[in-house]
Every structure is written in C-alpha cells, then in structure tokens.
Design a protein around this motif. Structure first.
Motif, PDB file in Angstrom:
ATOM      1  N   ILE A 110       0.757  -1.217   0.193  1.00  0.00           N
ATOM      2  CA  ILE A 110      -0.347   0.029  -0.439  1.00  0.00           C
ATOM      3  C   ILE A 110       0.756   1.074  -0.089  1.00  0.00           C
ATOM      4  N   CYS A 113       2.777   1.484  -3.484  1.00  0.00           N
ATOM      5  CA  CYS A 113       1.765   1.770  -4.057  1.00  0.00           C
ATOM      6  C   CYS A 113       1.335   3.203  -4.698  1.00  0.00           C
ATOM      7  N   ARG A 117       2.222   6.080  -7.257  1.00  0.00           N
ATOM      8  CA  ARG A 117       0.965   7.548  -7.408  1.00  0.00           C
ATOM      9  C   ARG A 117       1.400   9.107  -7.216  1.00  0.00           C
ATOM     10  N   HIS A 200      -5.719   5.943   2.092  1.00  0.00           N
ATOM     11  CA  HIS A 200      -4.865   4.955   2.563  1.00  0.00           C
ATOM     12  C   HIS A 200      -3.753   5.185   3.681  1.00  0.00           C
TER      13      HIS A 200
ATOM     14  N   HIS B 281     -11.324  -1.537  -6.352  1.00  0.00           N
ATOM     15  CA  HIS B 281      -9.459  -1.534  -7.269  1.00  0.00           C
ATOM     16  C   HIS B 281      -9.453  -2.018  -8.572  1.00  0.00           C
TER      17      HIS B 281
HETATM   18  C1  HEM Z   1      -2.241  -3.040  -1.828  1.00  0.00           C
HETATM   19  C2  HEM Z   1      -2.844  -2.126  -1.566  1.00  0.00           C
HETATM   20  C3  HEM Z   1      -3.143  -0.954  -1.979  1.00  0.00           C
HETATM   21  C4  HEM Z   1      -3.265   0.114  -2.829  1.00  0.00           C
HETATM   22  C5  HEM Z   1      -1.605  -0.185  -4.212  1.00  0.00           C
HETATM   23  C6  HEM Z   1      -4.351   0.628  -3.475  1.00  0.00           C
HETATM   24  C7  HEM Z   1      -4.351   1.823  -4.157  1.00  0.00           C
HETATM   25  C8  HEM Z   1      -4.747   2.439  -4.268  1.00  0.00           C
HETATM   26  C9  HEM Z   1      -5.162   3.707  -5.367  1.00  0.00           C
HETATM   27  C10 HEM Z   1      -3.956   3.919  -5.936  1.00  0.00           C
HETATM   28  C11 HEM Z   1      -6.548   4.662  -5.262  1.00  0.00           C
HETATM   29  C12 HEM Z   1      -6.882   5.716  -6.265  1.00  0.00           C
HETATM   30  C13 HEM Z   1      -7.514   5.348  -7.962  1.00  0.00           C
HETATM   31  C14 HEM Z   1      -8.244   6.505  -8.098  1.00  0.00           C
HETATM   32  O1  HEM Z   1      -8.133   7.003  -7.567  1.00  0.00           O
HETATM   33  O2  HEM Z   1      -6.968   6.417  -9.343  1.00  0.00           O
HETATM   34  C15 HEM Z   1      -7.149   3.017  -4.186  1.00  0.00           C
HETATM   35  C16 HEM Z   1      -8.304   4.149  -4.153  1.00  0.00           C
HETATM   36  C17 HEM Z   1      -8.920   2.630  -2.989  1.00  0.00           C
HETATM   37  N1  HEM Z   1      -8.567   2.662  -1.638  1.00  0.00           N
HETATM   38 FE1  HEM Z   1      -7.124   1.391  -2.432  1.00  0.00          FE
HETATM   39  N2  HEM Z   1      -4.835   0.658  -2.265  1.00  0.00           N
HETATM   40  C18 HEM Z   1      -5.125  -0.775  -1.910  1.00  0.00           C
HETATM   41  C19 HEM Z   1      -5.497  -1.123  -1.014  1.00  0.00           C
HETATM   42  C20 HEM Z   1      -6.421  -1.534  -0.417  1.00  0.00           C
HETATM   43  C21 HEM Z   1      -7.309  -1.192   1.072  1.00  0.00           C
HETATM   44  C22 HEM Z   1      -7.198  -2.726   1.711  1.00  0.00           C
HETATM   45  C23 HEM Z   1      -8.829  -1.639   0.734  1.00  0.00           C
HETATM   46  C24 HEM Z   1     -10.052  -1.457   1.754  1.00  0.00           C
HETATM   47  C25 HEM Z   1      -9.927  -2.333   1.897  1.00  0.00           C
HETATM   48  C26 HEM Z   1      -8.675  -0.021   0.279  1.00  0.00           C
HETATM   49  C27 HEM Z   1      -9.957   0.855  -0.956  1.00  0.00           C
HETATM   50  C28 HEM Z   1     -10.151   1.787  -1.122  1.00  0.00           C
HETATM   51  C29 HEM Z   1     -11.042   2.575  -2.405  1.00  0.00           C
HETATM   52  C30 HEM Z   1     -12.485   2.380  -1.721  1.00  0.00           C
HETATM   53  C31 HEM Z   1     -10.622   3.260  -2.642  1.00  0.00           C
HETATM   54  C32 HEM Z   1     -11.297   4.637  -3.598  1.00  0.00           C
HETATM   55  C33 HEM Z   1     -11.917   3.961  -4.987  1.00  0.00           C
HETATM   56  C34 HEM Z   1     -11.988   4.965  -5.332  1.00  0.00           C
HETATM   57  O3  HEM Z   1     -11.346   5.922  -5.909  1.00  0.00           O
HETATM   58  O4  HEM Z   1     -13.522   4.672  -6.344  1.00  0.00           O
HETATM   59  N3  HEM Z   1      -7.014   0.017  -0.773  1.00  0.00           N
HETATM   60  N4  HEM Z   1      -6.652   2.384  -3.486  1.00  0.00           N
END
Ligand code: HEM
Lengths: 523, 373
Positions: A110, A113, A117, A200, B281
C-alpha cells in the motif's frame, strides 16, 4: 484509466519503468497489479484457513497439559500432519510469522504503490495538459461540437468559461504557438484524488497502530472476584477493586438469563472512590484499566460448629497456615476453583480436630435445581483421617438444615451460598487512536467513492471558410460514474450552447436568436 | 411454510407468504416486461441541433450527446404497463414484509435481527429497498428487476422453507446482545449485504446481456450502463461494510473484552471487505470493465453469503469455537436442524452459480441456442 481514456493515460501519467536496479525491481514488483492480487488472495485464503482449522486459545502453548490435549484432538483429525501443521503455525495462524509477513508485505504494498502514484497525481492536478491533440479529443467518450459559430475566439472562450464555471469547474486556457487556436482545460473535484492518499495512509496507520499498541497492553483473563474481597491486579495498578454483589436477572419466564450484574467498588488509598454496576455490555473503566464481566462462579461460605454451638476452625485443603483464624465471620470461602474428573467445580474442606481430621470432597452440580433457601446442590464424599479409600459419607448435602457426618453427629456444617464474579482485566491503550484512523479511513473511502475527478477540454479554432466564425469542440472525461457523467455533460453542453447563442445574439443584436432545439433522433 | 389457511390474518405467516407470492409474480412480470420489448433498438447517440437561427447563419450546427436515460436511448419501447405492474408487485412485497418485520419487532420486544431467519428476512427487505430506491428511483431502470428479484426470492424461499421452525421463533436476547450496538452493527451489515445483493443482481443482468444474443440481450440496456448500476450498488455496500467492521470492533471491545479476536465471523467479514476492495481497485485503479466485474460481484456475493450464513455451518462442520453463533444458538446447546438449513444454503449457492454458468454455456456452445433459432 478507462479504455476510453487510454490516450489520456499515456499522455498524462508518466509510467515508472522497471529498471535493472534491484530496488527499482522490487519497487515495480510492489506496484504490479499481479503482486497485489496475489497478496490479497493470499491474505484472504490464509484468513479463511483459520476459520476451518481449529485454533488454539491464546496463550495455550504455555500450558503443557492443555496443549497436549489440544494436539491429541487435532491428531484425531489430521493424523500425522499434526506435527507439521503445528510447526508451521496453522493452529495459531493469525499470530504465526508467515501470516504477519503477509500483513507486513501488504502494508509495504500500500505504501509503495501510494507513493508511486503521488508524483503523477500531483502533476495531473497541478500541471494539467491544456493543449491536447485532436486524437485525444476524439477519443474521449463525451463530446459536443459547435460549428461555424459567428463570434470571435475570445468571445467563445468567455461563453465556455461561464458555462464551465456554472458547472463548478476551474478553468485554465492556453493559445497554440501560432496563436490561432485556443485551448481550454477545466477540472472539478481535484481534491478527490488526494482523499485517496489520506484514506490509504489512515489504513496503514490503523494497521501499524493496532500492531504497535498491542505491545503496550496487558490482559488477565479469568480473575475471580470473591464477594467482599478487594482484588489487587498488579501491573503497577495503584488501586484495588472489590466485588460487592453479583446477581442474575431473568426474563419473566424465569429461565432465560436477561442480565448478569455485578456491583464493583474501586478502592484507592484506602478510600472507596467509585462504585459501579457492571453488565456484560458495560464494563468498568478506571484510569485506563478495564474490568469486564465475563462469567461467574458459585461459591459457598462454610461453617462448622460443635454441640455447644462453638465455631470450629475449617480450612480448605491445601491451604496451610494456622488452624485457627482462617474463617471470617461469614465462614470459610469454598470457591470450587479446581475441576473434578467429571468436569465439575470441586473443592476440598478440612475440619482439623485434636485427634482426627475430617475431609469433605465437594462437587458442585450446577444443573441440579435447588431453591434459594435450600442447601446448594453439592455432592459430598466424606473421609476420616487418611482413609481416602473408605468414605464415611457419599451423597448430596441435605436439602435443608445443617450437614452432619454419620458417626460425627456432634459436628454441624452449615453452608451459605454466594457467587463470585469472573472478570477479565485488561489495559488496552490507544483504542481511541485506532478508532480515529478507522473513522478517517471510512470517511475517505466514502468521499472518494462519491466524488469523481472530472476533466473537460475545449478547443476553439477559426472556421475553415468563414472569417469571424469559430468551431468549438468540447469534450469531457470522468474517471468513474460514467453514466451519471453523461447526463452531467449533456447539461454542460446545453449550457455552453446557450452561452454561445447569447454571445452570438449580443454580437449581432439586430437579429433574433433562434436556438430552439429542434432535436431529431438519428437512427 | 408452516402456514395454514386458518391462520390468515394480519400476522407474520400471512404477510411473509404474501411477500413470497408477490416476489414470484414480480419476477414473472419483470421478465415478461423485458421480453416483450419491441425488437428495434434505436440508440440515440447524438441529437443534431440545427442552428438555423439568424446569427448562427446557415450551416451552423451543434452536436450535443443524447441523454443517458435508458428509455430514450433504447427508443422507449418497453411496455410501460408490465413494468409498472412488476414494480407495483415489488412495492407490495416490500410493504407486506415491512409490516411482518414491524409485527415481529413489536411482539418480540427487540430489534428483530438476531436469528438466521430474521437476518435473512432483513436482507430480503433491505435488498428490495435498495433496489427500489437506487435502481428504480435514482438510476431510473427496471432492467435489473428480474435478476435482483430472483436473488431476493431465493433468499426468502430459504428463510421460509429451509430454516427449521424452531429457528424461526423470536428469541430473548442473551446478555451479550443487550446493547444499542445490536441495532447499529446489524443494521450496517444488512445495508451492506443488501447493496451487495443488488450488485449481484446487476451482475446477473450483465451476464444475461453479455451472453445472450437473443431477445433478452437486445432488450437489456448497454453493458456499460448495467455495469454502472452494479458499481453504484457496490459503492453503497462498501462504506457500510467498513462500518460493520468498525462498529463490530467497538462492540466487541465492550462485550467480548477485545476489539478483534479473529473469530470466524470477524475473519469472514474482513474477507468480504477485502474482496469488494479488490473489486473497487480493479475497476477504479485499473479501469477493468465488463464481464470480469460481473463475476467479481457474484463471487463477492457468495462470500457475503458465507459470512452471513456459512460461518454458522463452518463452525459446526469443522468443530471450531465462535462467539458469533447467536443466529442459531441462543440458549446454549447445539443448534437444531442445521442439516436442512445447511442444505438450503448449498442449494441456494449452487443455484446462483448454476444460473450464471448456464448463461455462460449458452454462448460457449451455441448449438444449444442454434437448434431453437
Ligand atoms: C495493495 C494495497 C493497495 C493499493 C496499492 C491501493 C491503491 C489505491 C489507489 C491507487 C487508489 C486510487 C484510485 C484512483 O483514484 O485513481 C485506491 C482507491 C481506493 N482504495 Fe486502495 N489500495 C490498496 C489497498 C486498499 C485496501 C486494503 C482498501 C480497503 C479495503 C482500499 C480501499 C480503497 C478505496 C475504497 C478506494 C477508492 C476507490 C475510488 O477511488 O473510487 N485500498 N487504492
């Protein structure tokens, strides 16, 4: 990025390429979707495994008999694999090294990554590309075109700007190098890109603080609080807590338990500073220490008297010390804190006389019903001296009246029922910190799901033939909620049309604007 | 259904049976409504607006995209009557179930979300609510109706027919459940499970669109539109699932002395949350669209079902200990009749996957369709 926005992807995001450098390679690995998927699946699978393989109670490893009992049960199920499974931590899966490694890797994933970004996202927000190519524009999913609009480019720009601003966009414009073409860039809800970072980060902090804080707390699992006896829990806690009364409330049917209640008093520096009735859902919290009601245990106060009514010294077996003076005015506490072969609460009482010792082996049959004013359902085996192979009594206490051993009728035993509360005492520092990050994370996820980073581009070019007229292309891109954005864009395009028409009629006031939408369907 | 004619009246058996019948009818009407849609799909992509007015001069044109609302997109040739009847029946089912739940609440004296039966009923109710509000209200579509209602119908059949009668009684709350957190925590779970059920319904709709080259496929809105319905439902479910975890932890800290103890139910709630996080994701970050997303939402929903019902069975089958078996075990002792209910769950899961698999087979082996063409 969406397939529609592929052009935008290559244009706007500078991708980090994996290089030879090992750090770069690891970095790239952590950023790859495949790695994230493998990690996520691994974590989920491991977690699921723990719900199909029986897990040891926490701390069981430290008790040899209990551990062997557990392993025997496991052997019945897993046979020869039991040893391997135990060695690999499958019976204490969530505390095993490899499970923790998975969590650590996920946290790394997390963090890396998200950091990866950060740059591109900031660039996207702070230095948007205004002058975009035609192929990019035509690749966007939402487009509107206005051809041969008889106004100057600057007027058209003003009209577009006002339309965009009414749609809550911020607008930037640039001219082409030859000065003939005017480009507009507009975006909305930029901050929603940043919310993702906040949420995050909160997730990472949540995991880290939960892991870190666990190191500072302590927990005492089954602490017996006998009525009226203050308990000093240790761990440097400078107050003691006394159980004053435990009782059970029933539903009107008289059978189903409604509530367990326990009156506690906090004693600090010899003074009672606080009293509270705790229930299962409402523990006592004092100076960061929690007292949870988890169970209860029936206890007895036993007294022995001789013919003259003189009270005699009665001891719990195994409790050494002077023969007299162990009984309080209430009697000797029988707390049944050992377990019989049948699994019943058991205790041993001794009446030490001048020339004899009487021993009572007492087992509590909790399932046998007795009224409040009757003696408790205790099965007694009585022995004389060391003749443990020849009981002199074998039976329940009489329902009413004092208990006497045959041949020793001059001694009367009486029992008073009471209940000890079993509490769990724990210090869990920093729960508030965890709750705080949890709250931020939830708010962040929700916000980022319900806001959409939306961008529009416009290009104003002179009309090919007609001087003084311009062509306008307006196009837009939303990262999610495309269907909603379609409607939104339609509204924007209509506003732009109206604004352009208004500009046209101002430029040529003598003519009536006739822009009624003569919409027609195109099959 | 444990229901006799003499019992008819304003009582739970009557109301739940009425609900069940309404869902069945609604399913039929939604399906017919889709299938009777006239064949020619007119997609209004852009409206050309002639700017024939003075000032713009001859040849000045404006192109503005057509509205996204499905009726106009598709030429609006669904039979409005059939659709309205289907919605009406769903609404009637909802109202009748609402009354049944209200009655149970009043008679049982506590928020009726403790037993397996009560939670199943609540999910049925919640899914209907989310469907009506989000899909028919906000997104203005009936396209997913048949598919959401089939899930709802299956769940209610499970609740009415497969859960043994002695698990349907109202129970008295054990001390650990006597807290306002019961209402908060379980409500969050019901909202999120319901939203995920609606998303699974949209997932089925997507598969039908994707794999059916026939009338059904033509009648459904575009894949992009269905996919967005699915996404919107997940965006409702995910934040609530997060809240389930938080409120559960807060409650456990009070009632069970520890915020998190890797109880099977907790673990499965976490797995559910992770799987929908993966869904988000894959979609948001990687821009994956289409049939993958539909399958992900169905897999997610199977995990939801395991979290909600399956854990009770896992605990039994694998001899685990869990504090979270209030649903089947309220006064100590072994949960009764788990065999039948377990069978019901397995049938339900198999049915759901079978339905999806069937649609997939239809495209993989076109002869199955070709022979009928
Ligand atoms: C390997 C771990 C993770 C990475 C690399 C990661 C990366 C990202 C990135 C880059 C975004 C942004 C997308 C964008 O706006 O362009 C995102 C959105 C999000 N992430 Fe993660 N994340 C990780 C783990 C998690 C976990 C464990 C959760 C919760 C269970 C989570 C929940 C969310 C949510 C709810 C969004 C919003 C989606 C949206 O923008 O519509 N993430 N994540």
């Amino acid at each position: 990025m969406s397939p529609n926005g592929k052009g935008a992807a290559s244009l706007v995001y500078a991708q980090k390429r994996p290089g030879r450098d090992p750090i770069e390679t690891i970095w790239a690995l952590f950023c790859s979707l495949r790695f994230a998927v493998v990690l996520n699946l691994g974590l989920a699978l491991a977690a699921m495994l723990g719900t199909v393989i029986p897990q040891m109670q926490p701390g069981l490893q430290n008790f040899d008999t209990e551990l062997n009992g557990f392993l025997d049960q496991a052997r019945a199920r897993y046979g020869d694999f039991t040893g391997v499974l135990y060695w690999a931590g499958f019976f204490d899966l969530y505390n095993s090294l490899w499970f923790r490694m998975l969590v650590v890797l996920t946290v790394f994933g997390i963090v890396i990554c998200t950091l990866n970004r950060w740059g591109p996202t900031m660039r996207l927000i702070r230095h948007p590309i205004v002058r975009v190519g035609d192929s990019f524009l035509s690749g966007l999913s939402e487009k509107a075109q206005f051809r041969a609009v008889p106004v100057t480019a600057t007027t058209a720009e003003g009209a577009l700007r006002s339309a965009l601003r009414r749609g809550r966009y911020r607008v930037v414009s640039e001219r082409s190098d030859d000065g003939n073409t005017l480009y507009l860039y507009a975006d909305r809800d930029r901050w929603s890109k940043l919310v993702t970072f906040v949420s995050h980060a909160a997730l990472v902090m949540l995991i880290l603080s939960a892991a870190g804080i666990a190191q500072f707390g302590w927990r005492e699992q089954s602490v017996y609080f006998y009525p009226g006896q203050p308990v000093d829990i240790g761990h440097g806690v400078n107050f003691s807590v006394r159980n004053d009364k435990f009782w059970i409330e029933y539903y009107p049917d008289g059978k189903a338990v409604k509530e367990y209640k326990d009156n506690l008093a906090v004693i600090e520096d010899g003074k009672q500073v606080l009293t509270k009735t705790i229930i299962v859902n409402d523990p006592l919290r004092y100076k960061g220490i929690n007292y949870f009601l988890v169970s209860y245990q029936p206890v007895l106060y036993a007294k022995a008297t001789d013919v003259g009514g003189q009270s005699l010294p009665l001891n719990r077996m195994g409790v050494s010390g002077p023969v007299t003076g162990t009984a309080t005015t209430a009697g000797t506490l029988v707390n049944f804190n050992s377990t019989s072969d049948e699994g019943l609460p058991e205790d041993l009482l001794q009446l030490r006389l001048k020339d004899h010792t009487l021993t009572l082996d007492m087992k509590y049959y909790q399932d046998v019903e007795r009224a409040d004013n009757e003696n408790p359902p205790v099965f007694v085996v009585g022995y004389l001296d060391k003749n443990f192979d020849k009981p002199v009594y074998n039976g329940f206490l009489p329902r009413t009246g004092p208990f006497q051993l045959p041949g020793f009728e001059q001694y009367k035993f009486s029992f008073q029922k009471d209940t000890a509360a079993v509490l769990e005492v724990a210090k869990d520092p920093g729960i508030e910190v965890i709750a705080f990050f949890f709250a931020i994370m939830t708010a962040g996820f929700t916000l980022s799901l319900y806001t959409t980073f939306t961008r529009c581009w416009a290009k104003i070019t002179p009309h090919e033939e007609r001087p003084g007229a311009v062509n306008v292309v307006l196009a837009g891109l939303a990262e999610k909620n495309k269907v909603t954005f379609e409607r939104d864009f339609e509204r924007l395009a209509t506003r732009a049309r109206d604004a352009l028409a208004a500009a046209v009629s101002q430029a040529a006031p003598e003519e009536t604007p006739l822009l009624a939408a003569t919409g027609q369907a195109e099959a | 259904m444990g229901f006799e004619p003499s019992q008819v009246g304003f009582n739970e058996p009557t109301l739940t049976t009425l609900t069940w019948a309404c869902y069945l009818l609604a399913f039929l009407f939604y399906t017919i409504h889709l299938l009777t849609k006239s064949a020619g799909t007119v997609r209004v992509a852009h409206r050309q607006m002639a700017l024939a007015g003075a000032g713009m001069g001859a040849g000045g044109t404006v192109e503005v995209p057509g509205t996204a609302s499905e009726g106009r997109r598709l030429g609006g040739t669904y039979s409005p009557i059939l659709g309205r009847v289907a919605s009406g029946l769903t609404l009637l089912a909802w109202a009748s179930l609402t009354s049944a739940i209200g009655l149970r609440w009043v008679q049982g004296g506590h928020y009726p979300t403790v037993t397996l039966y009560e939670i199943a009923t609540m999910i049925v109710w919640g899914t209907t609510t989310i469907y009506l509000v989000l899909f028919e209200g906000v997104l203005k579509t009936r396209a997913a109706g048949a598919f959401v209602v089939v899930i709802v119908f299956a769940l209610q059949t499970y609740a009415l027919l497969f859960i043994p009668a002695d698990l349907k009684r109202t129970v008295q709350l054990v001390p650990a459940l006597r807290s306002y957190w019961l209402m908060i925590h379980v409500s969050m779970a019901i909202i999120s499970y319901s939203a995920f059920a609606a998303a699974a319904g949209a997932g089925l709709t997507f598969l039908a669109k994707h794999y059916s080259r026939g009338r059904l496929g033509a009648a459904l809105p575009s894949e992009a539109a269905i996919e967005e319905f699915m996404f919107r439902a997940v965006t409702v479910g995910f934040p609530f699932m997060t809240l389930v975890l938080i409120t559960g932890a807060i409650w456990a800290q009070e009632a069970w002395t520890k915020a998190w103890s890797w109880d099977p139910k907790e673990v499965w709630a976490l797995v559910t949350w992770l799987s929908y996080a993966a869904y988000l994701h894959v979609r948001v970050q990687r821009g994956v669209r289409g049939v993958t997303m539909a399958w992900l939402s169905l897999i997610g929903f199977v995990i939801v079902l395991i979290t909600y019902m399956g854990v009770n069975y896992l605990v039994q089958w694998f001899g685990l200990s869990s504090m979270h078996t209030y649903a089947v075990d309220n006064n100590g002792g072994a949960p009764p009749g788990i065999g039948v209910a377990g069978l019901g769950m397995v049938l339900f899961l198999v049915g759901l996957l079978g339905l999806a698999l069937f649609s997939w087979l239809r495209i993989k082996f076109p002869t199955m369709r070709g022979s009928r063409k």
